[in-house]
Motif scaffolding. Structure first.
Motif, PDB file in Angstrom:
ATOM      1  N   ILE A 115      28.180  -1.833 -15.206  1.00 37.25           N
ATOM      2  CA  ILE A 115      28.065  -1.870 -13.751  1.00 37.25           C
ATOM      3  C   ILE A 115      28.119  -3.305 -13.208  1.00 37.25           C
ATOM      4  N   GLY A 116      28.358  -4.262 -14.100  1.00 35.98           N
ATOM      5  CA  GLY A 116      28.487  -5.640 -13.639  1.00 35.98           C
ATOM      6  C   GLY A 116      27.167  -6.322 -13.362  1.00 35.98           C
ATOM      7  N   GLN A 117      26.124  -5.917 -14.041  1.00 37.96           N
ATOM      8  CA  GLN A 117      24.813  -6.530 -13.840  1.00 37.96           C
ATOM      9  C   GLN A 117      24.686  -7.764 -14.726  1.00 37.96           C
ATOM     10  N   LEU A 131      19.576 -11.118 -14.357  1.00 36.87           N
ATOM     11  CA  LEU A 131      19.898 -12.317 -13.604  1.00 36.87           C
ATOM     12  C   LEU A 131      20.077 -11.957 -12.135  1.00 36.87           C
ATOM     13  N   GLU A 132      20.111 -12.957 -11.286  1.00 37.08           N
ATOM     14  CA  GLU A 132      20.251 -12.710  -9.855  1.00 37.08           C
ATOM     15  C   GLU A 132      21.571 -12.013  -9.554  1.00 37.08           C
ATOM     16  N   PRO A 133      21.560 -10.911  -8.777  1.00 38.58           N
ATOM     17  CA  PRO A 133      22.809 -10.219  -8.438  1.00 38.58           C
ATOM     18  C   PRO A 133      23.677 -11.073  -7.524  1.00 38.58           C
ATOM     19  N   THR A 134      24.997 -10.869  -7.625  1.00 40.12           N
ATOM     20  CA  THR A 134      25.931 -11.647  -6.809  1.00 40.12           C
ATOM     21  C   THR A 134      26.508 -10.842  -5.660  1.00 40.12           C
ATOM     22  N   GLY A 135      26.172  -9.558  -5.551  1.00 36.24           N
ATOM     23  CA  GLY A 135      26.628  -8.767  -4.420  1.00 36.24           C
ATOM     24  C   GLY A 135      27.942  -8.061  -4.620  1.00 36.24           C
ATOM     25  N   THR A 153      27.271 -13.373 -17.097  1.00 39.87           N
ATOM     26  CA  THR A 153      27.352 -13.650 -15.674  1.00 39.87           C
ATOM     27  C   THR A 153      28.605 -13.029 -15.085  1.00 39.87           C
ATOM     28  N   GLN A 154      28.631 -12.926 -13.769  1.00 39.57           N
ATOM     29  CA  GLN A 154      29.745 -12.293 -13.085  1.00 39.57           C
ATOM     30  C   GLN A 154      30.992 -13.165 -13.127  1.00 39.57           C
ATOM     31  N   SER A 155      32.136 -12.515 -13.221  1.00 40.20           N
ATOM     32  CA  SER A 155      33.413 -13.212 -13.179  1.00 40.20           C
ATOM     33  C   SER A 155      34.033 -13.026 -11.799  1.00 40.20           C
ATOM     34  N   PRO A 156      34.451 -14.108 -11.100  1.00 43.47           N
ATOM     35  CA  PRO A 156      35.038 -13.956  -9.763  1.00 43.47           C
ATOM     36  C   PRO A 156      36.255 -13.041  -9.756  1.00 43.47           C
ATOM     37  N   ALA A 157      37.088 -13.134 -10.777  1.00 43.25           N
ATOM     38  CA  ALA A 157      38.275 -12.285 -10.870  1.00 43.25           C
ATOM     39  C   ALA A 157      38.666 -12.193 -12.333  1.00 43.25           C
TER      40      ALA A 157
END
Length: 307
Positions: A115-117, A131-135, A153-157
């Protein structure tokens, strides 16, 4: 993530697993931090390590499987034939046995990744910390580790590469230090990496299945065959999670691609995703072509996705 699916499947069948995580990897080979490799007593999976290192890792894992109560650090010489070993070129891996009782935590980690957490995972205890969510919901990528703590961590693209020729290798090198996750689908025998960047995931081709491509993806197509490129470009353009499809080539190849697309059932919006030749017609200079393609796809990936 190749290793987590392998671990979940094996643990569900009551098969102990050895999981390796990078703790130190100096030049000349740079491997991604975090979970790297997994095996059972009769199977092997995950990323490939160079030559003798893979054999040594396999042997150490087999020893650990004989006594799953232990964990250990393993140091592997990256190039023992390069002369006197001064201790600088050592790949250090932390090997951790996983057993069936670890299955709930592994499933929890798998759910967070799907889920991209963003989360931090402590390998020795399998403790998870959010970790802090990025929205936004994007598949995360293992970016770094501190000791036995691996952060996702989240990847922008996402940028997906199809093909493993000389041009693809140079493009992959240019994209290695971007904040995006790079997915490179090609036969392992055709990839000759000087280093394995932390933002790059390697995939073996699996029939024509493209369901693995994550949301907010930009694709680059550059196989050894024009017909394969045309078929793949049309298939990728149909996927809603794909924002752009770049086909590497010349103006002549563009004309042939347009003729092929006339025979497909693509909508105007789907055809509009396809850019050929991406990076311009730089087929006469490999270095300039790779730089131009990498720059164009990086610029595309910086544009926010439309809702």
């Amino acid at each position: 993530m190749q290793w987590i699916g392998f671990c979940l499947q094996s643990l569900a069948r009551q098969k102990p697993v050895i999981l390796a995580s990078i703790s130190h990897c100096p030049p000349p080979l740079q491997l991604p931090a975090g979970p790297l490799w997994a095996c059972t007593a009769d199977d092997e999976g995950g990323y490939q390590l160079p030559g003798q290192a893979a054999i040594q890792l396999r042997q150490a894992a087999q020893q650990l499987l004989a006594d799953s109560s232990k964990s250990r650090e393993l140091s592997i010489p990256l190039n023992p034939w390069a002369g006197r070993d001064d201790g600088r070129h050592q790949l250090r891996l932390y090997l951790r046995p996983l057993v069936a009782t670890d299955l709930p935590q592994m499933m929890l980690l798998d759910g967070k990744l799907r889920i991209g957490q963003g989360c931090a995972w402590q390998l020795d205890t399998l403790a998870l910390r959010d970790l802090e969510p990025t929205g936004h919901r994007l598949a995360p990528q293992a970016r770094h580790s501190e000791g036995l703590n691996c952060s996702f961590t989240q990847s922008p693209a996402h940028i997906t590469l199809f093909g493993a020729g000389a041009l693809a290798h140079q493009i992959a090198s240019h994209l290695a230090d971007t904040p995006h996750t790079v997915h490179w689908e090609a036969n392992a025998s055709e990839r000759q990496l000087d280093r394995h960047p932390a933002n790059t995931l390697l995939r073996e081709p699996y029939n024509d299945d493209l369901s693995w491509i994550p949301d907010n993806s930009h694709c680059l197509v550059m196989s050894h065959d024009h017909a394969t490129d045309f078929r793949l470009a049309a298939a990728l353009a149909k996927l809603p999670q794909v924002r752009s499809v770049g086909v590497v080539g010349s103006q002549r190849k563009r004309q042939r691609l347009l003729l092929h697309l006339d025979q497909t059932a693509l909508s105007a919006a789907q055809r509009g995703k396809i850019r050929c030749p991406i990076g311009g017609d730089n087929t006469g200079n490999l270095s300039m072509a790779a730089l131009a393609v990498a720059h164009e796809v990086a610029q595309l990936s910086m544009n926010p996705p439309s809702n």
